[in-house]
Write an enzyme that holds these catalytic residues in place. Sequence first.
Site: not given
Ligand code: HSE
Length: 340
Positions: A127, A151, A154, A211, A222, A226, A319
């Site tokens: 990201k 892709e 997000v 993360e 985070d 996004k 994942g």
């Molecule tokens: N740490 C992020 C989350 C991982 O919890 O969504 C995916 O970007």
Amino acid sequence: MKVALIGFGTVGQGFVEILQEKHASLAEKYGLTVEIVAVATHSRGSLMQPDGLDIDALLDAIGKGHLRHYPHREGLVRDVVTETLIDQCGADVLLEASWTNLQTGQPATDYCLRGFQNGQHVVLANKGPVALHYQQLAQAAKAAGKALRYEGTVMAGTPSLALAKEALAGCTISAAKGILNGSTNYMLTEMERGIDYETVMDDAKAKGYLEADPTADVGGWDAASKAVILARSLFGANITIDDLDVSGIDVISSGDIAAAKAAGERYKLIAEVTPAGGSVKAVRLPLADPLAGVAGTTNAITFETDLLGPVTLVGAGAGRRETGFALLADLLAIQRQKVT
Ligand code: HSE
């Protein structure tokens, strides 16, 4: 399609496992054959083999903890610096799946720019570069006449960007609002069951949802990265994370959650973007709101459109295979662009 993989952690390995499993059906159904010509890691070595690395041996080596365990074959080059690897590997596509740095977006942004200089398409799951240096990347892609796809940044492989940009092309989207961070959604879900913040945080860490720096998740950053990617992608908005109004779940107590529950409401960390800006904050939603029903690590997004009204997509947001698939989906999109 020859690809170079920068970063070989969870997402990169998930992608390669998918190739291992589906290489025959990808060739048969889509005419896509992927050859991995290079893999670069930060601390576990790198490999370059212009006629393609062996996927089984590659997964075996990284499973043992270091690419030095990859067996020697003729033409194999080990441990060149990443810049040289990008220049020399002969890839058609550079896949950037190294860890996200939301402060600088580096060194990944420079790797992507170098990819374009070498005439490579660039696909990111990372990201940082897209959230912080989108303009520069888009200009470099245009100058090189190559694709820039992201892709996986997000909602992992759940096709949020493809839905908005491709399937909904022709609609005007006025806003997007969603749950874009899986770990905090999981934490809020567990806290509503009465488990305290610290325990839930340890649990989310142990499950690999957070993360490397968990403040990116619990502080809302985070989700904000996004949101910036969405705002740029949907509205061409030239905004940065600093332009958003951001707070996280770290300001929400177990008492707040219990009070919301008693009132028939539920806290969700909601990211919202419009052409005018955006925000990330924990808000109380009535249980009847479709986003209130999205539990655990699942993500969801609603696009407000002129021709269809609200369109909501619900699916995995993180994942190994879920994000690995995003890289594959972008490769297939590049493949389609080439043949049509
Ligand atoms: N740490 C992020 C989350 C991982 O919890 O969504 C995916 O970007």
